[in-house]
Enzyme design. Structure first.
Site, PDB file in Angstrom:
ATOM      1  N   SER A 143       0.833  -1.194   0.000  1.00  0.00           N
ATOM      2  CA  SER A 143       0.000   0.000   0.000  1.00  0.00           C
ATOM      3  C   SER A 143       0.878   1.259   0.000  1.00  0.00           C
ATOM      4  O   SER A 143       1.665   1.458  -0.933  1.00  0.00           O
ATOM      5  CB  SER A 143      -0.985  -0.069   1.169  1.00  0.00           C
ATOM      6  OG  SER A 143      -2.155   0.661   0.893  1.00  0.00           O
ATOM      7  N   ASP A 202     -10.256  -4.808  -3.871  1.00  0.00           N
ATOM      8  CA  ASP A 202      -9.638  -3.862  -2.938  1.00  0.00           C
ATOM      9  C   ASP A 202     -10.432  -2.556  -2.956  1.00  0.00           C
ATOM     10  O   ASP A 202     -10.554  -1.907  -4.000  1.00  0.00           O
ATOM     11  CB  ASP A 202      -8.177  -3.607  -3.338  1.00  0.00           C
ATOM     12  CG  ASP A 202      -7.376  -2.920  -2.240  1.00  0.00           C
ATOM     13  OD1 ASP A 202      -7.965  -2.140  -1.469  1.00  0.00           O
ATOM     14  OD2 ASP A 202      -6.150  -3.183  -2.169  1.00  0.00           O
ATOM     15  N   HIS A 257      -7.807  -5.757   0.465  1.00  0.00           N
ATOM     16  CA  HIS A 257      -6.596  -5.009   0.768  1.00  0.00           C
ATOM     17  C   HIS A 257      -5.716  -5.789   1.744  1.00  0.00           C
ATOM     18  O   HIS A 257      -5.743  -5.546   2.956  1.00  0.00           O
ATOM     19  CB  HIS A 257      -6.994  -3.656   1.361  1.00  0.00           C
ATOM     20  CG  HIS A 257      -5.887  -2.649   1.389  1.00  0.00           C
ATOM     21  ND1 HIS A 257      -5.256  -2.188   0.251  1.00  0.00           N
ATOM     22  CD2 HIS A 257      -5.296  -1.994   2.433  1.00  0.00           C
ATOM     23  CE1 HIS A 257      -4.346  -1.296   0.586  1.00  0.00           C
ATOM     24  NE2 HIS A 257      -4.339  -1.173   1.911  1.00  0.00           N
TER      25      HIS A 257
END
Length: 224
Positions: free
Chosen positions: A118, A177, A204
């Protein structure tokens, strides 16, 4: 037959995580690839204020260290918060984070590769750019794994994306996600000259099911 020496990989956590919580969240990946990689974790230098946590990690405090949430940079300089979708002219904290990674390489290295999740994956793309511009002589990563990565929306970061990066890269992202939609991860792909892609049907997180093992292994064995 001689045992293969595991590849040493520096792991860069997401926003509102830290090295301890990310280690917990990647336990399945360590187990999946235990004969191939040794994962080493670094913590971001910036504490995230609870009142301004932003929208990236997709989860609240959890066991394993998320009660000490950290970030690599803030897109909102005034609030000291971060959102991957936030357009901004300038950010706060990136230089200190590059220094933190440089110190981790110096103190914990050498490393064969680098893995980011991320916001950490977005940082990894920037670090690879610095490496290829010969601006960080201590960075000698031979490959990069970017999970739920994205291009920074901050104007001052766009210089990181000027030329396709030659470093071999594996880009991993979930089709469901909701924190970093897969389109954001796909938009990062042209930053790399020959990106390999692993998609999964989930959200995610760092996928580590047996179905993903072959893709990870095929990518990693090029460097062993």
């Amino acid at each position: 037959m001689a045992a293969v020496t595991p590849l040493r990989v520096l792991c860069v956590h997401g926003y509102r995580q830290n090295s301890g919580s990310f280690r917990d969240k990647t336990g399945a990946l360590r187990k999946l690839l235990k004969r191939q990689v040794e994962l080493v974790y670094v913590t971001a230098p910036h504490r995230v204020l609870q009142a301004a946590q932003g929208k990236e990690s997709g989860s609240g405090p959890a066991p394993g260290g998320d009660d000490d949430p950290r970030g690599w940079w803030f897109s909102d300089v005034q609030a000291q918060s971060f959102s991957a979708q936030q357009q901004c002219q300038r950010s706060l904290g990136l230089d200190e984070s590059v220094t933190a990674v440089r110190e981790a390489v110096r103190d914990l290295g050498p490393f064969d590769g680098i893995l980011g999740f991320s916001q950490g994956a977005a940082l990894v793309a920037m670090l690879c750019s610095l490496q290829e511009q010969n601006l960080e002589p201590e960075f000698k990563f031979r490959f990069a794994v970017l999970v739920a990565g994205f291009r920074s929306a901050c104007e001052e970061h766009q210089t990181f994306y000027n030329a396709p990066l030659l470093i071999p890269s594996l880009h991993v992202f979930g089709l469901e996600d909701r924190v970093i939609p897969d389109k954001m991860s796909r938009d990062l792909l042209p930053t790399f000259q020959d990106p390999q892609v692993l998609t999964h049907p989930g959200g995610h997180f760092v996928p580590a099911a047996s179905a993903h093992r072959q893709t990870y292994q095929d990518f990693l064995k090029r460097f062993q």
